[in-house]
Design an enzyme around this catalytic site. Sequence first.
Site, PDB file in Angstrom:
ATOM      1  N   SER A 232       0.831  -1.216   0.000  1.00 34.66           N
ATOM      2  CA  SER A 232       0.000   0.000   0.000  1.00 34.66           C
ATOM      3  C   SER A 232       0.861   1.260   0.000  1.00 34.66           C
ATOM      4  CB  SER A 232      -0.973   0.000   1.179  1.00 34.66           C
ATOM      5  OG  SER A 232      -0.314  -0.307   2.377  1.00 34.66           O
ATOM      6  N   HIS A 262      -2.008  -8.896   2.266  1.00 37.93           N
ATOM      7  CA  HIS A 262      -1.667  -7.624   2.936  1.00 37.93           C
ATOM      8  C   HIS A 262      -2.757  -7.364   3.975  1.00 37.93           C
ATOM      9  CE1 HIS A 262       0.299  -3.878   3.472  1.00 37.93           C
ATOM     10  NE2 HIS A 262      -0.086  -3.208   2.408  1.00 37.93           N
ATOM     11  N   HIS A 309       5.978 -12.887   7.954  1.00 46.18           N
ATOM     12  CA  HIS A 309       6.105 -11.488   7.520  1.00 46.18           C
ATOM     13  C   HIS A 309       7.261 -11.376   6.545  1.00 46.18           C
ATOM     14  CE1 HIS A 309       6.384  -7.088   7.723  1.00 46.18           C
ATOM     15  NE2 HIS A 309       5.111  -7.187   8.044  1.00 46.18           N
ATOM     16  N   ARG A 318       3.102  -5.059  17.492  1.00 44.50           N
ATOM     17  CA  ARG A 318       1.686  -4.663  17.363  1.00 44.50           C
ATOM     18  C   ARG A 318       0.802  -5.817  17.851  1.00 44.50           C
ATOM     19  NH1 ARG A 318       1.726  -3.267  11.127  1.00 44.50           N
ATOM     20  NH2 ARG A 318       2.680  -5.324  11.169  1.00 44.50           N
ATOM     21  N   ASP A 364      -1.998  -8.950  12.309  1.00 41.99           N
ATOM     22  CA  ASP A 364      -3.344  -9.421  11.975  1.00 41.99           C
ATOM     23  C   ASP A 364      -3.793 -10.606  12.822  1.00 41.99           C
ATOM     24  OD1 ASP A 364      -3.615  -7.521   9.999  1.00 41.99           O
ATOM     25  OD2 ASP A 364      -2.580  -8.763   8.533  1.00 41.99           O
TER      26      ASP A 364
HETATM   27  C1  COA Z   1       3.057 -12.338   5.150  1.00 44.92           C
HETATM   28  C2  COA Z   1       3.511 -13.244   4.022  1.00 44.92           C
HETATM   29  C3  COA Z   1       2.681 -12.893   2.772  1.00 44.92           C
HETATM   30  C4  COA Z   1       4.994 -12.971   3.734  1.00 44.92           C
HETATM   31  O1  COA Z   1       5.337 -13.635   2.551  1.00 44.92           O
HETATM   32  P1  COA Z   1       6.832 -14.019   2.227  1.00 44.92           P
HETATM   33  O2  COA Z   1       7.744 -12.892   2.530  1.00 44.92           O
HETATM   34  O3  COA Z   1       6.833 -14.572   0.831  1.00 44.92           O
HETATM   35  O4  COA Z   1       7.095 -15.186   3.295  1.00 44.92           O
HETATM   36  P2  COA Z   1       8.269 -16.258   3.307  1.00 44.92           P
HETATM   37  O5  COA Z   1       9.449 -15.784   2.549  1.00 44.92           O
HETATM   38  O6  COA Z   1       8.449 -16.645   4.729  1.00 44.92           O
HETATM   39  O7  COA Z   1       7.604 -17.474   2.501  1.00 44.92           O
HETATM   40  C5  COA Z   1       8.326 -18.668   2.271  1.00 44.92           C
HETATM   41  C6  COA Z   1       7.368 -19.820   2.211  1.00 44.92           C
HETATM   42  O8  COA Z   1       6.756 -19.977   3.500  1.00 44.92           O
HETATM   43  C7  COA Z   1       5.366 -19.991   3.371  1.00 44.92           C
HETATM   44  N1  COA Z   1       4.745 -19.296   4.490  1.00 44.92           N
HETATM   45  C8  COA Z   1       4.950 -18.024   4.880  1.00 44.92           C
HETATM   46  N2  COA Z   1       4.121 -17.700   5.890  1.00 44.92           N
HETATM   47  C9  COA Z   1       3.380 -18.803   6.125  1.00 44.92           C
HETATM   48  C10 COA Z   1       2.328 -19.102   7.019  1.00 44.92           C
HETATM   49  N3  COA Z   1       1.825 -18.169   7.850  1.00 44.92           N
HETATM   50  N4  COA Z   1       1.791 -20.333   6.995  1.00 44.92           N
HETATM   51  C11 COA Z   1       2.261 -21.265   6.149  1.00 44.92           C
HETATM   52  N5  COA Z   1       3.231 -21.049   5.248  1.00 44.92           N
HETATM   53  C12 COA Z   1       3.783 -19.826   5.254  1.00 44.92           C
HETATM   54  C13 COA Z   1       5.102 -19.192   2.105  1.00 44.92           C
HETATM   55  O9  COA Z   1       3.808 -19.465   1.559  1.00 44.92           O
HETATM   56  C14 COA Z   1       6.230 -19.648   1.215  1.00 44.92           C
HETATM   57  O10 COA Z   1       5.886 -20.915   0.693  1.00 44.92           O
HETATM   58  P3  COA Z   1       6.268 -21.295  -0.833  1.00 44.92           P
HETATM   59  O11 COA Z   1       7.760 -21.311  -0.848  1.00 44.92           O
HETATM   60  O12 COA Z   1       5.625 -22.628  -0.994  1.00 44.92           O
HETATM   61  O13 COA Z   1       5.680 -20.237  -1.717  1.00 44.92           O
HETATM   62  C15 COA Z   1       3.347 -14.751   4.384  1.00 44.92           C
HETATM   63  O14 COA Z   1       4.057 -15.009   5.576  1.00 44.92           O
HETATM   64  C16 COA Z   1       1.892 -15.156   4.556  1.00 44.92           C
HETATM   65  O15 COA Z   1       1.238 -15.519   3.569  1.00 44.92           O
HETATM   66  N6  COA Z   1       1.359 -15.112   5.811  1.00 44.92           N
HETATM   67  C17 COA Z   1      -0.033 -15.397   6.047  1.00 44.92           C
HETATM   68  C18 COA Z   1      -0.882 -14.206   5.644  1.00 44.92           C
HETATM   69  C19 COA Z   1      -0.668 -13.036   6.568  1.00 44.92           C
HETATM   70  O16 COA Z   1      -0.643 -13.169   7.776  1.00 44.92           O
HETATM   71  N7  COA Z   1      -0.548 -11.816   6.001  1.00 44.92           N
HETATM   72  C20 COA Z   1      -0.440 -10.589   6.792  1.00 44.92           C
HETATM   73  C21 COA Z   1       0.842  -9.905   6.560  1.00 44.92           C
HETATM   74  S1  COA Z   1       1.029  -8.551   7.648  1.00 44.92           S
END
Ligand code: COA
Length: 425
Positions: A232, A262, A309, A318, A364
């Site tokens: 954002s 997000h 994250h 937070r 979140d």
């Molecule tokens: C926040 C988020 C989008 C960050 O993404 P990112 O920087 O790509 O995260 P990573 O580098 O740790 O991801 C590596 C792997 O771990 C997985 N992973 C990351 N967070 C995970 C979670 N909460 N549960 C399960 N798997 C997760 C990813 O899907 C990715 O898998 P892949 O290699 O099969 O694609 C990710 O952690 C996520 O999807 N979390 C859940 C949604 C969420 O809480 N979003 C709010 C953000 S403030």
Amino acid sequence: MATLKEKLAEKIPAWRERAGKLVNKHGDRAISGVTIQQAYGGMRGVKGLVCDTSLVDPQKGLIIRGIPLKDLVHKMPEEIFYLLCTGELPDKAGLKSLQDEMSAKAKVPGYVFKVLDAMPEDSHPMVLLDTGILCMERESVFKKKYDEGVAKGEYWESTLDDSITLMARLPAVAAYVYRRRFKKGGPIDPDPKLDWGANYAHMLGVSDDPEFANFMRLYLVLHCDHEGGNVSAFTCRTVNSALSDLYYALSAGLNGLAGPLHGLANQECLGFVLGILEKHGNKVPSDDQLKKFVWDTLNSGRVIPGYGHAVLRATDPRFSAFLDFGKRVCPEDPAFKVVERLFTLVPDILMEHGKAKNPWPNVDAGSGSLLYHFGMKEFPYYTVPFGVSRAMGLCSQAVEARAMMTPITRPKSVVTDWIEKEVGM
Ligand SMILES: CC(C)(COP(=O)(O)OP(=O)(O)OC[C@H]1O[C@@H](n2cnc3c(N)ncnc32)[C@H](O)[C@@H]1OP(=O)(O)O)[C@@H](O)C(=O)NCCC(=O)NCCS
């Protein structure tokens, strides 16, 4: 006492001089490189932006203008906005002048509500919020001043005017979205005696519990900003860099916030928690049952919402602030209890699972259960208060960018052929 505008006018010349010196003396010094993995992988970790409003430390989480968030959780959101913009917390008179200005600008033009009334009934609340913002674009002071030919060095002033107007009006637009979209009865008029956060709580009409106003203030403080590269913030600053005014830029940024990776994650988190309760007869399950639920989710290829994250590598402060609030106000609430139990179990499971780089909770993971506790059961709405809060960060970043006369954003993209040639493939 200095008003927000006076304080900025006092500070901006020194900020410009500081950045000018850096660029003149060290402009060709590299501060980051880009690997092929980063180019294909969302530019993660590439240092290519300057954002002085806040920074996300992988271990400490959000730091606003040098102050860790944990030391700011008892402040008013308006104080945080002043801090984001200027680097200083306001004194009493400075805060009062900002609050008075916001009250004076708070009236939402009637056409906004007519536009929202004309939207399909099942429109997502974020679509309604963003439409409400965008349809007020004709009110932009920046656009008017730009058309009059105001000098570039002064763009920040009208950007600040637009910021304060937008922030002043957002709670009323957001509360209208809630009450109309979820058929809660007519709109509730703002109470001019209340501060920004308490007024939003009041206009939502969700709860008479005085803790709800405290919760909204806390919610607005905690979601205010998260440095410059998240979806954002980056979107808002890119759109605004074309000198599209803040009405365009803020609604664009919040459209990004509406994505499930997000800001929409908080709605998904509560869905996850309620799914757990539903599956276990609306009782808080045992730790073994919770572990099984989490593993079943992972094994079916889904993520655990609220965990992980892109930058953080520790528990999000937070989340900790929400956890403390819940422990004080509603320790026995079943949804909150599930959140609390998950926090003790999920990090170990994610570590064992071995994929997520950060197994710890983000903001979140806890916020939705508290909104739910106060009676806001409509979780598609949950990204809206996030957006109202994040407007503080997006607007203050825009003020900063115009103050620093930052040029239009235009990174270079390359084609795959070029990368293959570079590496000799
Ligand atoms: C926040 C988020 C989008 C960050 O993404 P990112 O920087 O790509 O995260 P990573 O580098 O740790 O991801 C590596 C792997 O771990 C997985 N992973 C990351 N967070 C995970 C979670 N909460 N549960 C399960 N798997 C997760 C990813 O899907 C990715 O898998 P892949 O290699 O099969 O694609 C990710 O952690 C996520 O999807 N979390 C859940 C949604 C969420 O809480 N979003 C709010 C953000 S403030």
